[in-house]
Write a protein that holds these residues in place. Sequence first.
Motif, PDB file in Angstrom:
ATOM      1  N   ARG A  83     -83.950 -21.049 -86.959  1.00 44.58           N
ATOM      2  CA  ARG A  83     -83.349 -21.475 -87.943  1.00 44.58           C
ATOM      3  C   ARG A  83     -83.651 -21.829 -89.327  1.00 44.58           C
ATOM      4  NH1 ARG A  83     -79.813 -26.060 -85.318  1.00 44.58           N
ATOM      5  NH2 ARG A  83     -79.667 -26.788 -87.466  1.00 44.58           N
ATOM      6  N   GLU A  84     -83.072 -20.932 -90.079  1.00 45.30           N
ATOM      7  CA  GLU A  84     -83.847 -21.141 -91.467  1.00 45.30           C
ATOM      8  C   GLU A  84     -83.584 -22.315 -92.138  1.00 45.30           C
ATOM      9  OE1 GLU A  84     -82.585 -17.539 -93.455  1.00 45.30           O
ATOM     10  OE2 GLU A  84     -83.304 -16.105 -91.822  1.00 45.30           O
ATOM     11  N   ASP A  85     -82.554 -22.919 -91.722  1.00 46.65           N
ATOM     12  CA  ASP A  85     -82.253 -24.204 -92.390  1.00 46.65           C
ATOM     13  C   ASP A  85     -83.217 -25.270 -91.740  1.00 46.65           C
ATOM     14  OD1 ASP A  85     -80.912 -24.148 -89.838  1.00 46.65           O
ATOM     15  OD2 ASP A  85     -79.745 -25.867 -90.116  1.00 46.65           O
ATOM     16  N   ARG A  87     -86.617 -27.461 -91.774  1.00 46.80           N
ATOM     17  CA  ARG A  87     -87.774 -27.758 -92.448  1.00 46.80           C
ATOM     18  C   ARG A  87     -88.731 -28.860 -91.514  1.00 46.80           C
ATOM     19  NH1 ARG A  87     -87.086 -23.498 -93.578  1.00 46.80           N
ATOM     20  NH2 ARG A  87     -86.649 -22.602 -95.418  1.00 46.80           N
ATOM     21  N   ASP A 147     -78.492 -29.759 -83.331  1.00 47.31           N
ATOM     22  CA  ASP A 147     -79.754 -30.244 -83.887  1.00 47.31           C
ATOM     23  C   ASP A 147     -80.536 -31.206 -83.045  1.00 47.31           C
ATOM     24  OD1 ASP A 147     -78.898 -29.063 -86.348  1.00 47.31           O
ATOM     25  OD2 ASP A 147     -77.621 -30.694 -86.682  1.00 47.31           O
ATOM     26  N   ARG A 161     -83.350 -30.876 -92.115  1.00 46.04           N
ATOM     27  CA  ARG A 161     -84.027 -30.339 -93.445  1.00 46.04           C
ATOM     28  C   ARG A 161     -85.046 -31.427 -93.993  1.00 46.04           C
ATOM     29  NH1 ARG A 161     -78.500 -30.646 -93.708  1.00 46.04           N
ATOM     30  NH2 ARG A 161     -78.792 -32.787 -94.756  1.00 46.04           N
TER      31      ARG A 161
END
Length: 186
Positions: A83-85, A87, A147, A161
């Motif tokens: 998942r690049e989104d 953090r 999520d 994020r």
Amino acid sequence: MSRIAKSQLIHYSRKAHERGLTAAFGGNLSLLFGGLVFIKSTGAVMDELNAGDIAVIDLDGRQVSGVRPSSEYRMHLAIYREREDVRAVVHLHPPYSIAASTMAGKELPIITPEAELYLGRIPVAEFRPAGTRELAEKVAEAIKESDAVIMERHGIVTVGRTLREAFYRAELVEESAKLWYLAERR
């Protein structure tokens, strides 16, 4: 940033323990920043966490700091790759979620409008031993379209994020599991 990342990890680790979302050595949180992952070290206790208990690794799992990362580092890395989104990753051992994982089937039913809005769905990942590549793969697969994930007989993983977002999703998962459990027991 490393000071800020460590400060956030300490704050939310202690908060997780205070709120009964994990106990003793259980659970770990991480933050991805600048291609590095800041993560609780192996053997560190959540409510006593300090800056010296935070390991730094790269996205290939190589240690950058002199502190060994949590045994669940593979799972955190697999999620960041998937998942690049994302953090921030929160992995905790809340009691109602663990209990629900043995009874709910493949997905925890969503009860509240808040959980529907902020979580959407909560899949239950089939049991795999802690710290293994198999567990990392199962969780990364489940987190592709969610999520939050409950790991059978183990705990939960939430993403965001920010660490704040991932933490409050973890609280919502445990609230959802508790409400579902109580409704099932009546």
